[in-house]
Motif scaffolding. Structure first.
Motif, mmCIF file in Angstrom:
data_model
loop_
_atom_site.group_PDB
_atom_site.id
_atom_site.type_symbol
_atom_site.label_atom_id
_atom_site.label_comp_id
_atom_site.label_asym_id
_atom_site.label_seq_id
_atom_site.Cartn_x
_atom_site.Cartn_y
_atom_site.Cartn_z
ATOM 1 N N LYS A 37 0.856 -1.169 0.000
ATOM 2 C CA LYS A 37 0.000 0.000 0.000
ATOM 3 C C LYS A 37 0.900 1.230 0.000
ATOM 4 C CE LYS A 37 -4.341 -1.644 1.921
ATOM 5 N NZ LYS A 37 -5.405 -1.422 2.934
ATOM 6 N N ILE A 38 0.696 2.089 -0.977
ATOM 7 C CA ILE A 38 1.592 3.221 -1.170
ATOM 8 C C ILE A 38 0.840 4.539 -1.005
ATOM 9 C CG2 ILE A 38 3.103 1.890 -2.660
ATOM 10 C CD1 ILE A 38 1.893 3.341 -5.062
ATOM 11 N N LEU A 39 1.575 5.566 -0.623
ATOM 12 C CA LEU A 39 0.989 6.882 -0.433
ATOM 13 C C LEU A 39 0.621 7.484 -1.784
ATOM 14 C CD1 LEU A 39 0.457 8.924 1.915
ATOM 15 C CD2 LEU A 39 2.576 10.037 1.192
ATOM 16 N N SER A 40 -0.592 7.993 -1.895
ATOM 17 C CA SER A 40 -1.081 8.602 -3.122
ATOM 18 C C SER A 40 -1.867 9.858 -2.778
ATOM 19 C CB SER A 40 -1.970 7.624 -3.898
ATOM 20 O OG SER A 40 -1.305 6.399 -4.131
ATOM 21 N N ILE A 41 -1.925 10.782 -3.731
ATOM 22 C CA ILE A 41 -2.636 12.038 -3.539
ATOM 23 C C ILE A 41 -3.815 12.084 -4.504
ATOM 24 C CG2 ILE A 41 -2.466 14.540 -3.462
ATOM 25 C CD1 ILE A 41 -0.592 13.123 -1.490
ATOM 26 N N VAL A 42 -5.006 12.301 -3.958
ATOM 27 C CA VAL A 42 -6.209 12.426 -4.779
ATOM 28 C C VAL A 42 -6.857 13.775 -4.491
ATOM 29 C CG1 VAL A 42 -6.588 9.938 -4.844
ATOM 30 C CG2 VAL A 42 -7.669 11.293 -3.041
ATOM 31 N N GLU A 43 -7.715 14.205 -5.405
ATOM 32 C CA GLU A 43 -8.412 15.474 -5.232
ATOM 33 C C GLU A 43 -9.852 15.222 -4.815
ATOM 34 O OE1 GLU A 43 -7.723 19.373 -7.594
ATOM 35 O OE2 GLU A 43 -9.441 18.417 -8.552
ATOM 36 N N LEU A 44 -10.309 15.948 -3.796
ATOM 37 C CA LEU A 44 -11.678 15.832 -3.325
ATOM 38 C C LEU A 44 -12.597 16.752 -4.130
ATOM 39 C CD1 LEU A 44 -10.965 15.840 0.526
ATOM 40 C CD2 LEU A 44 -11.139 13.881 -1.032
ATOM 41 N N ASP A 45 -13.894 16.646 -3.870
ATOM 42 C CA ASP A 45 -14.864 17.438 -4.630
ATOM 43 C C ASP A 45 -14.674 18.934 -4.451
ATOM 44 O OD1 ASP A 45 -16.008 15.147 -5.640
ATOM 45 O OD2 ASP A 45 -17.569 15.032 -4.102
ATOM 46 N N ASP A 46 -14.134 19.360 -3.304
ATOM 47 C CA ASP A 46 -13.895 20.790 -3.078
ATOM 48 C C ASP A 46 -12.537 21.243 -3.606
ATOM 49 O OD1 ASP A 46 -12.138 19.662 -1.307
ATOM 50 O OD2 ASP A 46 -12.991 20.573 0.495
ATOM 51 N N GLN A 47 -11.882 20.364 -4.359
ATOM 52 C CA GLN A 47 -10.583 20.613 -5.005
ATOM 53 C C GLN A 47 -9.415 20.658 -4.034
ATOM 54 O OE1 GLN A 47 -11.025 24.101 -7.549
ATOM 55 N NE2 GLN A 47 -11.870 22.833 -9.177
ATOM 56 N N HIS A 172 -2.636 20.297 -10.000
ATOM 57 C CA HIS A 172 -4.086 20.470 -10.013
ATOM 58 C C HIS A 172 -4.678 20.079 -11.359
ATOM 59 C CE1 HIS A 172 -8.106 22.030 -9.477
ATOM 60 N NE2 HIS A 172 -7.933 22.816 -10.523
ATOM 61 N N GLN A 173 -4.013 20.436 -12.434
ATOM 62 C CA GLN A 173 -4.526 20.090 -13.763
ATOM 63 C C GLN A 173 -4.626 18.577 -13.935
ATOM 64 O OE1 GLN A 173 -1.646 23.283 -15.587
ATOM 65 N NE2 GLN A 173 -3.002 22.557 -17.206
ATOM 66 N N TRP A 174 -3.656 17.849 -13.407
ATOM 67 C CA TRP A 174 -3.684 16.397 -13.532
ATOM 68 C C TRP A 174 -4.791 15.793 -12.675
ATOM 69 C CZ3 TRP A 174 -2.612 12.539 -16.472
ATOM 70 C CH2 TRP A 174 -2.586 11.236 -15.959
ATOM 71 N N LEU A 175 -4.994 16.317 -11.486
ATOM 72 C CA LEU A 175 -5.988 15.758 -10.577
ATOM 73 C C LEU A 175 -7.415 16.203 -10.902
ATOM 74 C CD1 LEU A 175 -4.141 16.184 -7.153
ATOM 75 C CD2 LEU A 175 -4.384 14.083 -8.483
ATOM 76 N N ASP A 176 -7.570 17.287 -11.614
ATOM 77 C CA ASP A 176 -8.872 17.892 -11.877
ATOM 78 C C ASP A 176 -9.827 16.900 -12.558
ATOM 79 O OD1 ASP A 176 -11.014 19.515 -12.385
ATOM 80 O OD2 ASP A 176 -9.960 20.877 -13.748
ATOM 81 N N LYS A 177 -10.889 16.527 -11.856
ATOM 82 C CA LYS A 177 -11.836 15.535 -12.373
ATOM 83 C C LYS A 177 -12.621 16.060 -13.570
ATOM 84 C CE LYS A 177 -12.507 13.647 -7.722
ATOM 85 N NZ LYS A 177 -13.499 13.413 -6.632
#
Length: 219
Positions: A37-47, A172-177
């Protein structure tokens, strides 16, 4: 490809670099391998950004079981939009995978030489990743993969593939849903490799059970 990497930065450094809103409990590692299990960064709905732990070895949501996940530790940038295993995640579930170096092995005559590829200033960076949720009855698994691309001139003497690195000002551009897939695809270039360098290291890193500073020491 990318099959081993390091993340030895402190929790405080990671929180600051990725502008996380919460403090982080994290154990540094010099030899991270698939199946962990590795550390990862995701974007939430509030950015805002959140750090999560994801199983390294993506399991598509439609898989009948999770047994073959280790085969999907990497996704090729050239086909990531079309491959059934990755296309949905590429549209909707992109992530960043923090690192401060990764390992690759070059074939030299009758042996392989390990290299640690890292920024010249030893600072953090992030791989382009995808994540997925797999669920069967009461079992749920959150997993991820690292996107790779053709090697730059720097990496070609070592290996013909390399992980995609997303520049910090493009996080942010990469994570932007809501981003158009074409816009996301345009980020999968090798611009961040202008800051990278390669260091030959000893065979100590070959064993994934070895996890200390000897893994990154120049041989």
């Amino acid at each position: 490809m990318c099959g081993r990497y390091s993340l030895s930065a402190s929790s405080e450094t990671i929180v600051e670099h990725f502008q996380l809103l919460r403090q982080l409990r994290f154990q540094p590692s010099y030899n991270i391998a698939p199946g962990q299990k590795i550390l990862s960064i995701v974007e939430l709905d509030d950015q805002s950004c959140k750090a999560v732990k994801l199983f390294w070895g993506l399991v598509p949501s439609w898989s009948k079981d999770a047994k073959n996940s280790s085969h999907l530790i990497n996704a090729r940038a050239e086909t990531v939009r079309e491959k059934p295993s990755f296309r949905s995640a590429f549209k909707h579930r992109r992530c960043l995978i923090p690192a401060d170096g990764y390992y690759e092995w070059a074939k030299n005559s009758d042996r392989k030489q390990a290299f640690h590829i890292h920024r010249a200033d030893q600072q953090l960076f992030a791989f382009a990743g995808l994540w997925e949720q797999w669920q069967h009855e009461t079992e749920t698994l959150y997993s991820c993969t690292i996107i790779t691309t053709a090697a730059t001139e720097l990496m070609q003497p070592i290996h013909d593939r390399m992980p995609v690195i997303i520049p910090q000002d493009r996080y942010h551009q990469w994570l932007d849903k809501s981003a158009n897939p074409e816009q996301a695809l345009a980020l999968l270039n090798d611009a961040a490799y202008t800051d990278m360098t390669t260091t030959p290291v000893s065979d100590w890193v070959n064993n994934p059970r070895h996890d200390d500073e000897r893994c990154i020491q120049m041989c």
